[in-house]
Design a protein around this motif. Structure first.
Motif, PDB file in Angstrom:
ATOM      1  N   LEU A   1       0.835  -1.205   0.000  1.00 68.36           N
ATOM      2  CA  LEU A   1       0.000   0.000   0.000  1.00 68.36           C
ATOM      3  C   LEU A   1       0.868   1.252   0.000  1.00 68.36           C
ATOM      4  N   GLU A   2       1.904   1.251   0.816  1.00 71.75           N
ATOM      5  CA  GLU A   2       2.778   2.427   0.888  1.00 71.75           C
ATOM      6  C   GLU A   2       3.546   2.618  -0.408  1.00 71.75           C
ATOM      7  N   ARG A   3       3.897   1.522  -1.074  1.00 66.64           N
ATOM      8  CA  ARG A   3       4.575   1.655  -2.374  1.00 66.64           C
ATOM      9  C   ARG A   3       3.669   2.337  -3.387  1.00 66.64           C
ATOM     10  N   TYR A   4       2.416   1.935  -3.441  1.00 68.95           N
ATOM     11  CA  TYR A   4       1.481   2.575  -4.363  1.00 68.95           C
ATOM     12  C   TYR A   4       1.252   4.052  -3.993  1.00 68.95           C
ATOM     13  N   HIS A   5       1.244   4.336  -2.716  1.00 70.12           N
ATOM     14  CA  HIS A   5       1.059   5.718  -2.280  1.00 70.12           C
ATOM     15  C   HIS A   5       2.264   6.576  -2.656  1.00 70.12           C
ATOM     16  N   GLU A   6       3.469   6.074  -2.403  1.00 76.75           N
ATOM     17  CA  GLU A   6       4.677   6.869  -2.587  1.00 76.75           C
ATOM     18  C   GLU A   6       5.167   6.888  -4.035  1.00 76.75           C
ATOM     19  N   GLU A   7       5.098   5.744  -4.731  1.00 72.56           N
ATOM     20  CA  GLU A   7       5.633   5.665  -6.089  1.00 72.56           C
ATOM     21  C   GLU A   7       4.589   5.957  -7.162  1.00 72.56           C
ATOM     22  N   PHE A   8       3.328   5.661  -6.873  1.00 72.77           N
ATOM     23  CA  PHE A   8       2.270   5.851  -7.860  1.00 72.77           C
ATOM     24  C   PHE A   8       1.368   7.040  -7.539  1.00 72.77           C
ATOM     25  N   GLY A   9       1.554   7.655  -6.380  1.00 74.96           N
ATOM     26  CA  GLY A   9       0.790   8.844  -6.028  1.00 74.96           C
ATOM     27  C   GLY A   9      -0.666   8.588  -5.710  1.00 74.96           C
ATOM     28  N   VAL A  10      -0.979   7.404  -5.188  1.00 74.83           N
ATOM     29  CA  VAL A  10      -2.359   7.053  -4.869  1.00 74.83           C
ATOM     30  C   VAL A  10      -2.752   7.677  -3.533  1.00 74.83           C
ATOM     31  N   ASP A  11      -3.939   8.282  -3.500  1.00 76.17           N
ATOM     32  CA  ASP A  11      -4.419   8.944  -2.283  1.00 76.17           C
ATOM     33  C   ASP A  11      -5.353   8.075  -1.450  1.00 76.17           C
ATOM     34  N   TYR A  12      -5.990   7.097  -2.087  1.00 75.83           N
ATOM     35  CA  TYR A  12      -7.051   6.339  -1.406  1.00 75.83           C
ATOM     36  C   TYR A  12      -7.156   4.971  -2.066  1.00 75.83           C
ATOM     37  N   PHE A  13      -7.462   3.940  -1.270  1.00 76.16           N
ATOM     38  CA  PHE A  13      -7.507   2.575  -1.802  1.00 76.16           C
ATOM     39  C   PHE A  13      -8.874   1.940  -1.585  1.00 76.16           C
ATOM     40  N   THR A  14      -9.292   1.189  -2.576  1.00 81.11           N
ATOM     41  CA  THR A  14     -10.431   0.292  -2.459  1.00 81.11           C
ATOM     42  C   THR A  14      -9.894  -1.131  -2.500  1.00 81.11           C
ATOM     43  N   LEU A  15     -10.268  -1.965  -1.527  1.00 84.70           N
ATOM     44  CA  LEU A  15      -9.812  -3.348  -1.474  1.00 84.70           C
ATOM     45  C   LEU A  15     -10.978  -4.288  -1.755  1.00 84.70           C
ATOM     46  N   ARG A  16     -10.721  -5.284  -2.596  1.00 87.49           N
ATOM     47  CA  ARG A  16     -11.725  -6.304  -2.905  1.00 87.49           C
ATOM     48  C   ARG A  16     -11.202  -7.663  -2.447  1.00 87.49           C
ATOM     49  N   PHE A  17     -12.044  -8.384  -1.699  1.00 87.29           N
ATOM     50  CA  PHE A  17     -11.637  -9.667  -1.123  1.00 87.29           C
ATOM     51  C   PHE A  17     -12.415 -10.857  -1.677  1.00 87.29           C
ATOM     52  N   ARG A  18     -13.362 -10.621  -2.559  1.00 86.02           N
ATOM     53  CA  ARG A  18     -14.148 -11.729  -3.086  1.00 86.02           C
ATOM     54  C   ARG A  18     -14.379 -11.552  -4.569  1.00 86.02           C
ATOM     55  N   MET A  19     -14.228 -12.633  -5.306  1.00 90.38           N
ATOM     56  CA  MET A  19     -14.506 -12.655  -6.738  1.00 90.38           C
ATOM     57  C   MET A  19     -15.824 -13.388  -6.985  1.00 90.38           C
ATOM     58  N   VAL A  20     -16.165 -13.548  -8.254  1.00 89.19           N
ATOM     59  CA  VAL A  20     -17.400 -14.230  -8.609  1.00 89.19           C
ATOM     60  C   VAL A  20     -17.436 -15.641  -8.027  1.00 89.19           C
ATOM     61  N   GLU A  21     -16.310 -16.354  -8.059  1.00 92.47           N
ATOM     62  CA  GLU A  21     -16.266 -17.751  -7.631  1.00 92.47           C
ATOM     63  C   GLU A  21     -15.854 -17.924  -6.166  1.00 92.47           C
ATOM     64  N   GLY A  22     -15.667 -16.868  -5.442  1.00 93.89           N
ATOM     65  CA  GLY A  22     -15.280 -17.001  -4.045  1.00 93.89           C
ATOM     66  C   GLY A  22     -14.153 -16.052  -3.674  1.00 93.89           C
ATOM     67  N   PRO A  23     -13.622 -16.211  -2.486  1.00 94.90           N
ATOM     68  CA  PRO A  23     -13.851 -17.226  -1.462  1.00 94.90           C
ATOM     69  C   PRO A  23     -15.254 -17.160  -0.849  1.00 94.90           C
ATOM     70  N   PRO A  24     -15.624 -18.181  -0.051  1.00 90.76           N
ATOM     71  CA  PRO A  24     -16.940 -18.198   0.587  1.00 90.76           C
ATOM     72  C   PRO A  24     -17.130 -17.001   1.519  1.00 90.76           C
ATOM     73  N   LEU A  25     -18.390 -16.673   1.755  1.00 85.53           N
ATOM     74  CA  LEU A  25     -18.710 -15.503   2.574  1.00 85.53           C
ATOM     75  C   LEU A  25     -18.083 -15.573   3.967  1.00 85.53           C
ATOM     76  N   ALA A  26     -18.115 -16.737   4.580  1.00 88.15           N
ATOM     77  CA  ALA A  26     -17.576 -16.853   5.942  1.00 88.15           C
ATOM     78  C   ALA A  26     -16.084 -16.530   5.970  1.00 88.15           C
ATOM     79  N   GLU A  27     -15.338 -17.011   4.967  1.00 79.57           N
ATOM     80  CA  GLU A  27     -13.905 -16.727   4.910  1.00 79.57           C
ATOM     81  C   GLU A  27     -13.653 -15.246   4.637  1.00 79.57           C
ATOM     82  N   VAL A  28     -14.486 -14.659   3.803  1.00 75.22           N
ATOM     83  CA  VAL A  28     -14.320 -13.235   3.496  1.00 75.22           C
ATOM     84  C   VAL A  28     -14.596 -12.386   4.734  1.00 75.22           C
ATOM     85  N   ALA A  29     -15.611 -12.756   5.509  1.00 75.63           N
ATOM     86  CA  ALA A  29     -15.911 -12.007   6.729  1.00 75.63           C
ATOM     87  C   ALA A  29     -14.718 -12.045   7.685  1.00 75.63           C
TER      88      ALA A  29
END
Length: 342
Positions: free
Chosen positions: A282-310
């Protein structure tokens, strides 16, 4: 087609994810916009955001994205204004033209002149935010004595983020009508990225705005990179291979075929591994790519299951998000709802 028990349980699980994320320290929740897909249990962002507006109290809530060419902008404005009031001013919307023909076909929307449709929708929102009755006679939308009631909790309307990161025109539009520019989770090439961010910053500054860059990444925290790759790798690899088949990622020299997509090769484009590895990425993207804010995604169409994502949301919040928030000051920017500048 999922069965009704699966649908109801999944909806409950998605609501619970938002509640867990707020308690774990995440700053915002973002809801996508999908239609006509069996894996998307809540098709429009308005439904889940309405529930989250009541089930949360501190976290910012937004769309990634709202496709504003699918239905009348006054109807969308009404729904989002209700959400903004229920949340006491914690709403923001990422807005885009859209790219999937199936969504427009679902609603019988002609697919010609989509850019014109997009621009008219934004004009209608601007007029609606003024709080007076108005008329609008466009090529695509008409409003006769329209009134947005209730008005948004946030005076003048909620923050709008720009969606669309591929073309110079889309980047310019983000600066023109939005408070932020957002980028999808695909692999980045630094020279191309610098060119695009430089253009966006230049456009924003010309308009007297402070640039704000949001980057979406897929991620997973575990005791080690290998553990994270085992838990999450199959899911994001399959997702990326789908996009390679669509020709979307083949512009990157490292990902020309499906066989090029492996956990190890994609690792530099993810936030994945031990807590320290995730923080460093995250810090690399902030410092080298100039990113101010991040969105994180933990689940795709096929998973992981909801319990694991929670469980993942809880752990990522405590072991990655919390240290990041502790190190960096709260964001004071028009892209962030005033109630959420903590």
């Amino acid at each position: 087609m999922p069965g009704r028990e699966d649908v109801a349980d999944t909806m409950d699980g998605m609501i619970e994810e938002g509640i867990i994320a707020e308690k774990a320290g995440f700053h915002s929740l973002q809801v996508p916009h999908r239609h006509g897909r069996t894996e998307c249990y809540l098709p429009g962002p308005e439904q889940l955001l309405t529930v989250l507006a009541r089930e949360t109290s501190k976290v910012a809530i937004g769309t990634f994205t709202h496709i504003n060419t699918l239905y009348h902008p006054m109807k969308a404005a009404e729904q989002y204004s209700v959400i903004d009031n229920l949340s006491r001013g914690r709403l923001y919307t990422t807005v885009s033209r859209g790219f999937h023909p199936g969504y427009w076909q679902q609603f019988g929307v002609p697919q010609e002149r989509m850019l014109g449709r997009f621009k008219e929708a934004m004009k209608v929102w601007q007029l609606a935010f003024e709080g007076e009755r108005f008329d609008f006679d466009g090529d695509f939308y008409q409003v006769q004595q329209g009134l947005l009631a209730p008005q948004p909790w946030q005076r003048g309307g909620w923050p709008i983020w720009g969606g669309g990161n591929a073309s110079p025109a889309a980047i310019r539009r983000s600066a023109e009508f939005g408070d932020a520019w957002t980028c999808d989770p695909g692999p980045l090439m630094k020279p191309q990225w610098d060119e695009r961010t430089g253009a966006y910053r230049g456009y924003a500054e010309e308009l007297g705005k402070t640039p704000f860059i949001v980057l979406m990444r897929d991620g997973w925290v575990a005791d080690s990179f290998d553990d994270a790759a085992r838990a999450f790798g199959t899911h994001f690899v399959n997702e990326m291979r789908f996009y390679v088949r669509q020709g979307i990622y083949t512009q990157h020299p490292d990902f020309q075929t499906e066989d090029d997509i492996t956990a190890e090769r994609v690792a530099p484009h993810l936030i994945m591994g031990s807590p320290q590895q995730c923080i460093e990425q995250l810090e690399r993207y902030h410092e080298e790519f100039g990113v101010d804010y991040f969105t994180l995604r933990f689940r795709m169409v096929e998973g992981p299951p909801l319990a694991e994502v929670a469980e993942q949301i809880q752990r990522f919040g405590e072991e990655v998000v919390a240290p990041i928030h502790k190190k960096y000051p709260a964001i004071d920017h028009p892209a962030i709802p005033e109630a959420c500048r903590w």
